[in-house]
Design an enzyme around this catalytic site. Sequence first.
Site, mmCIF file in Angstrom:
data_model
loop_
_atom_site.group_PDB
_atom_site.id
_atom_site.type_symbol
_atom_site.label_atom_id
_atom_site.label_comp_id
_atom_site.label_asym_id
_atom_site.label_seq_id
_atom_site.Cartn_x
_atom_site.Cartn_y
_atom_site.Cartn_z
ATOM 1 C CG ASP A 48 -1.767 1.375 1.390
ATOM 2 O OD1 ASP A 48 -2.934 1.218 0.700
ATOM 3 O OD2 ASP A 48 -1.396 2.248 1.801
ATOM 4 C CE1 TYR A 53 0.860 7.753 2.612
ATOM 5 C CE2 TYR A 53 1.043 5.394 1.957
ATOM 6 C CZ TYR A 53 0.097 6.306 2.678
ATOM 7 O OH TYR A 53 -1.021 5.914 3.113
ATOM 8 C CE LYS A 78 -3.815 4.439 0.753
ATOM 9 N NZ LYS A 78 -2.561 4.113 0.977
ATOM 10 C CG HIS A 111 -4.646 9.655 0.236
ATOM 11 N ND1 HIS A 111 -3.280 9.563 0.156
ATOM 12 C CD2 HIS A 111 -4.905 9.223 1.608
ATOM 13 C CE1 HIS A 111 -2.574 9.070 1.195
ATOM 14 N NE2 HIS A 111 -3.683 8.886 2.170
HETATM 15 N N1 LIG Z 1 -5.317 6.214 3.720
HETATM 16 C C1 LIG Z 1 -4.736 6.957 4.602
HETATM 17 O O1 LIG Z 1 -5.406 8.067 4.784
HETATM 18 C C2 LIG Z 1 -3.679 6.430 5.562
HETATM 19 C C3 LIG Z 1 -3.210 7.023 6.406
HETATM 20 C C4 LIG Z 1 -2.258 6.518 7.521
HETATM 21 C C5 LIG Z 1 -1.817 5.298 7.193
HETATM 22 N N2 LIG Z 1 -2.066 4.678 5.913
HETATM 23 C C6 LIG Z 1 -1.568 3.295 5.557
HETATM 24 O O2 LIG Z 1 -1.884 2.379 6.551
HETATM 25 C C7 LIG Z 1 -0.475 1.704 6.967
HETATM 26 C C8 LIG Z 1 -0.118 1.402 8.254
HETATM 27 O O3 LIG Z 1 -0.550 2.429 9.180
HETATM 28 P P1 LIG Z 1 0.645 3.412 9.931
HETATM 29 O O4 LIG Z 1 1.926 2.940 9.133
HETATM 30 O O5 LIG Z 1 0.186 4.817 10.132
HETATM 31 O O6 LIG Z 1 0.378 2.508 11.418
HETATM 32 P P2 LIG Z 1 0.286 1.306 11.986
HETATM 33 O O7 LIG Z 1 0.611 0.104 10.957
HETATM 34 O O8 LIG Z 1 -1.022 1.196 12.783
HETATM 35 O O9 LIG Z 1 1.609 1.338 13.189
HETATM 36 C C9 LIG Z 1 2.877 1.376 12.459
HETATM 37 C C10 LIG Z 1 3.746 1.575 13.988
HETATM 38 O O10 LIG Z 1 3.759 0.519 14.579
HETATM 39 C C11 LIG Z 1 4.970 0.030 14.813
HETATM 40 N N3 LIG Z 1 4.736 -1.582 14.821
HETATM 41 C C12 LIG Z 1 4.610 -2.503 13.799
HETATM 42 N N4 LIG Z 1 4.435 -3.643 14.161
HETATM 43 C C13 LIG Z 1 4.674 -3.697 15.292
HETATM 44 C C14 LIG Z 1 4.580 -4.884 16.261
HETATM 45 N N5 LIG Z 1 4.714 -6.070 15.814
HETATM 46 N N6 LIG Z 1 5.008 -4.596 17.614
HETATM 47 C C15 LIG Z 1 5.257 -3.133 17.984
HETATM 48 N N7 LIG Z 1 5.279 -2.283 17.194
HETATM 49 C C16 LIG Z 1 5.033 -2.342 15.865
HETATM 50 C C17 LIG Z 1 5.713 0.374 13.679
HETATM 51 O O11 LIG Z 1 7.197 0.480 14.015
HETATM 52 P P3 LIG Z 1 8.429 0.139 13.129
HETATM 53 O O12 LIG Z 1 8.252 0.444 11.819
HETATM 54 O O13 LIG Z 1 9.598 0.984 13.872
HETATM 55 O O14 LIG Z 1 8.626 -1.449 13.419
HETATM 56 C C18 LIG Z 1 5.233 1.867 13.436
HETATM 57 O O15 LIG Z 1 5.851 2.668 14.328
HETATM 58 C C19 LIG Z 1 0.456 3.116 6.437
HETATM 59 O O16 LIG Z 1 1.863 2.525 6.334
HETATM 60 C C20 LIG Z 1 -0.118 3.326 5.064
HETATM 61 O O17 LIG Z 1 0.237 2.400 4.021
HETATM 62 C C21 LIG Z 1 -3.142 5.180 5.077
#
Ligand SMILES: NC(=O)c1ccc[n+]([C@@H]2O[C@H](COP(=O)([O-])OP(=O)(O)OC[C@H]3O[C@@H](n4cnc5c(N)ncnc54)[C@H](OP(=O)(O)O)[C@@H]3O)[C@@H](O)[C@H]2O)c1
Length: 280
Positions: A48, A53, A78, A111
């Site tokens: 994704d 990004y 997106k 998005h």
């Molecule tokens: N459509 C939108 O508006 C929108 C907005 C935000 C995000 N997104 C998408 O959603 C994806 C995921 O969301 P996100 O990146 O915001 O947050 P997330 O996946 O909820 O959390 C990521 C965070 O959690 C940590 N983490 C991951 N696995 C872990 C585990 N097993 N134990 C402990 N910590 C862990 C990661 O650290 P490390 O990387 O240091 O391991 C990072 O700091 C994004 O990457 C993006 O592709 C979309």
Amino acid sequence: MNTKTNLITLADGQQMPQEGFGLYKVTGQSTISAAVASAYRAGYCLFDTAQLYKNEAEVGQALTDLEVPREELFVTTKVAEENQGYQQTIDSVKDSLHKLQLDYVNLLMIHWPIERAFFDSWAALQELKKQGLTKSIGVSNFQMIHLQYLATQATEMPVVNQIERHPRLNQAPLVKFDRDHHIVTQAWSPLGRGTILNNPVLREIGAHHHKSPAQVVLRWHLQSGVSFIPKSVHEARIKQNMDIYDFELSDEEMARINGLNDFHRTGKEPALVYEYNKKW
Ligand SMILES: NC(=O)c1ccc[n+]([C@@H]2O[C@H](COP(=O)([O-])OP(=O)(O)OC[C@H]3O[C@@H](n4cnc5c(N)ncnc54)[C@H](OP(=O)(O)O)[C@@H]3O)[C@@H](O)[C@H]2O)c1
């Protein structure tokens, strides 16, 4: 697709892995290549990204370097707010495809809903799908009102709605609305950006199953029937986040996690983004 997760059939007949890999704030070719390679090895096929990004070119290179048949991958991008509008969307998506080194993406999303270009951007997505530049079209951060408004002019409706969802914002009414309208909900920030992982309820449930709080949360998404796209740049966590298919949460455990909802958003309020035509 050779994936460890379930495949969901979308309303347009395409298949999408239920669990995918998030790439927001993953930057630099070496980091992206290592993360994408680890994720693919761990069983992720869905990747994704987004124009916002600013990593589509690096993601494209990392995917190319995997040297796997295109049909093995499910790639999402997106359209950013600044690129919305009919012709701008079309042009920006062609630019995204060029950066991604792909002839098509599997899923193309708006998005954020914005008032300025609400229907025009969607008309462009419908056209891009007709031209074969994307297999499926979807939206992100749409609330019920946006989906209802879109339905007044759309010739086809989104098959996926990617929204913020985690135990502190379980979005139960919107998930139900999406389901009732044959739209798959996909959870972004499924781990609440890591901020919820110290919660004692999640720790307790995790200890019971010999799993981490993150695995408990991802299993909760899985059993809730939504798609989810955790991000990590650490190989052990990337693997751990796919290692959720050998245990099951009870109804009582699911209810306890649902009970953690306190409407806490880590991101912006979609109604405000709509009104101001930009996220920040
Ligand atoms: N459509 C939108 O508006 C929108 C907005 C935000 C995000 N997104 C998408 O959603 C994806 C995921 O969301 P996100 O990146 O915001 O947050 P997330 O996946 O909820 O959390 C990521 C965070 O959690 C940590 N983490 C991951 N696995 C872990 C585990 N097993 N134990 C402990 N910590 C862990 C990661 O650290 P490390 O990387 O240091 O391991 C990072 O700091 C994004 O990457 C993006 O592709 C979309």
